[in-house]
Motif scaffolding. Sequence first.
Motif, short mmCIF file in Angstrom:
data_model
loop_
_atom_site.label_atom_id
_atom_site.label_comp_id
_atom_site.label_asym_id
_atom_site.label_seq_id
_atom_site.Cartn_x
_atom_site.Cartn_y
_atom_site.Cartn_z
N ARG A 89 0.91 -1.26 0.22
CA ARG A 89 0.06 0.13 -0.09
C ARG A 89 0.95 1.23 -0.06
O ARG A 89 0.64 2.22 -0.60
N LEU A 90 1.95 1.23 0.76
CA LEU A 90 3.07 2.47 0.83
C LEU A 90 3.56 2.63 -0.56
O LEU A 90 3.57 3.53 -1.12
N GLY A 91 3.97 1.52 -1.18
CA GLY A 91 4.49 1.59 -2.52
C GLY A 91 3.70 2.09 -3.56
O GLY A 91 4.05 3.01 -4.42
N ILE A 92 2.30 1.77 -3.41
CA ILE A 92 1.22 2.41 -4.35
C ILE A 92 1.23 3.61 -4.15
O ILE A 92 1.17 4.55 -5.09
N ALA A 93 1.11 4.02 -2.87
CA ALA A 93 0.89 5.65 -2.64
C ALA A 93 2.11 6.42 -3.06
O ALA A 93 1.83 7.25 -3.77
N ASN A 94 3.54 5.78 -3.22
CA ASN A 94 4.44 6.12 -3.69
C ASN A 94 4.35 6.78 -5.19
O ASN A 94 4.85 7.56 -5.63
N ALA A 95 3.73 5.37 -5.64
CA ALA A 95 3.81 5.55 -7.32
C ALA A 95 2.71 6.61 -7.71
O ALA A 95 2.78 7.18 -8.73
N LEU A 96 1.78 6.84 -6.76
CA LEU A 96 0.52 7.60 -7.11
C LEU A 96 0.82 9.14 -6.90
O LEU A 96 0.10 10.00 -7.24
N LEU A 97 1.84 9.20 -6.08
CA LEU A 97 2.01 10.63 -5.41
C LEU A 97 2.17 11.76 -6.39
O LEU A 97 1.63 12.88 -6.04
N GLY A 98 2.78 11.56 -7.39
CA GLY A 98 2.78 12.58 -8.52
C GLY A 98 1.62 12.79 -9.39
O GLY A 98 1.75 13.61 -10.37
N ASN A 99 0.66 11.81 -9.11
CA ASN A 99 -0.52 11.83 -10.18
C ASN A 99 -0.01 11.63 -11.46
O ASN A 99 -0.27 12.26 -12.33
N PRO A 100 0.49 10.58 -11.71
CA PRO A 100 0.95 10.29 -12.94
C PRO A 100 -0.19 9.89 -13.82
O PRO A 100 -1.12 9.30 -13.51
N GLN A 101 0.24 9.63 -15.27
CA GLN A 101 -0.68 9.12 -16.22
C GLN A 101 -0.38 7.81 -16.40
O GLN A 101 -1.09 7.14 -17.25
N ILE A 102 0.57 7.25 -16.07
CA ILE A 102 1.08 5.93 -16.61
C ILE A 102 1.50 5.36 -15.28
O ILE A 102 2.02 5.63 -14.21
N LEU A 103 1.18 3.87 -14.78
CA LEU A 103 1.45 3.05 -13.65
C LEU A 103 2.13 1.85 -14.32
O LEU A 103 1.65 0.96 -15.04
N MET A 104 3.18 1.54 -13.66
CA MET A 104 3.95 0.15 -14.09
C MET A 104 4.35 -0.53 -12.61
O MET A 104 4.87 -0.05 -11.65
N LEU A 105 3.46 -1.75 -12.46
CA LEU A 105 3.64 -2.37 -11.13
C LEU A 105 3.84 -3.75 -11.40
O LEU A 105 3.24 -4.37 -12.01
N ASP A 106 4.95 -4.29 -10.49
CA ASP A 106 5.15 -5.63 -10.63
C ASP A 106 4.77 -6.33 -9.36
O ASP A 106 5.27 -6.02 -8.22
N GLU A 107 3.84 -7.12 -9.45
CA GLU A 107 3.40 -7.90 -8.44
C GLU A 107 2.74 -7.04 -7.43
O GLU A 107 3.09 -7.27 -5.92
N PRO A 108 1.76 -6.27 -7.58
CA PRO A 108 1.33 -5.17 -6.51
C PRO A 108 0.41 -5.92 -5.45
O PRO A 108 0.15 -5.24 -4.57
N VAL A 109 -0.30 -7.14 -5.71
CA VAL A 109 -1.15 -7.55 -4.87
C VAL A 109 -0.53 -8.70 -3.79
O VAL A 109 -1.02 -9.35 -3.09
N ASN A 110 0.88 -8.75 -4.10
CA ASN A 110 1.57 -9.86 -3.19
C ASN A 110 1.22 -9.30 -1.49
O ASN A 110 1.92 -8.16 -1.21
N GLY A 111 0.81 -10.22 -0.92
CA GLY A 111 0.88 -9.68 0.68
C GLY A 111 -0.55 -9.20 1.09
O GLY A 111 -0.72 -8.84 2.11
N LEU A 112 -1.36 -8.98 -0.16
CA LEU A 112 -2.65 -8.27 0.28
C LEU A 112 -3.84 -9.21 0.66
O LEU A 112 -3.52 -10.57 0.05
N ASP A 113 -4.51 -9.15 1.49
CA ASP A 113 -5.38 -10.07 1.80
C ASP A 113 -6.85 -9.94 0.96
O ASP A 113 -6.57 -9.13 0.10
#
Length: 304
Positions: free
Chosen positions: A136-160
């Motif tokens: 969740r913190l990594g996603i927050a950091n990725a979204l911080l700059g309000n980008p138009q493009i997201l690149m995520l490697d295994e973002p749901v690892n560890g999520l319930d």
Amino acid sequence: MITVEHLTKRYGEYTAVDDVSFACKPGRVTGFLGPNGAGKSTTMRIIAGLTPATAGTATIAGVPYRHIPNPATQVGVLLDASAQHAGRTGAEILRLSAMTMGLDRSRIDDVLALVSLTPEEAGRRVRNYSLGMRQRLGIANALLGNPQILMLDEPVNGLDPAGIHWMRGLLRNYADRGGTVLLSSHLLHEIEIIADDLIVIGQGRIVAQGTKEELLAGSGTRVKAVDDAALGQALAAARIVAHPAAGGGFHAEAEPAVVGHVALDARVHLVELRPGDNTGLEAMFLQLTQQTQREQPVNQGAFR
């Protein structure tokens, strides 16, 4: 838009990525799939400017990542949720990112709320975070700059399950608002639910790509005969590729009418002839990558 053209990466004699080309479009979630060691992470690291390519290009809106001014405001990247300073708090990590990007600190509260991290959780040191909280913190950091493009490697690892459902909604909403999402995951069911387009890679090469509907559509023919051996010989003589099917018969890579004519000419009596099934993403993935899998079917005799 992410554009990859004839991308190759070699480490000495080993080729990790071999002449890979694809594009990720705005308003769509692109699922990037492949077995372990297939080249997914290497490709994403090249796109993000972290690893130099041996040959080919990877651009974002026509520009290499390292040439984008203040790139985190254009591209949000999460490649490894564990690669965060364990001694800092979540809020400190976001403050440093905001300072680097020249953002107002109010944006930190916005993204913390977006990823459902409470002020108390944001005040903890990352070493005390669960893997799901780090995601969740990594996603927050990725979204911080309000980008138009997201690149995520295994973002749901560890999520319930609730976190996975949240992530699914977040990415779908992001794409529906015109964003571009490149998503790598080994959770095929999640990719099948959220992705619009699919890229399948094996041993560094693209083995299939297209829309989810195109790749998962039923194809070929399910055919079974009274004498499957004779049917197999007839199909081989007609140069029709056929794979043995569970329960007998074959999945033939030709239209039912063509397969039926071959059987008729060979005087093979059929008991089943129908279009191939849509068997889902897992079956498609295993079929396309069967020659590149690290794990092979177990020989049951080894346990006797």
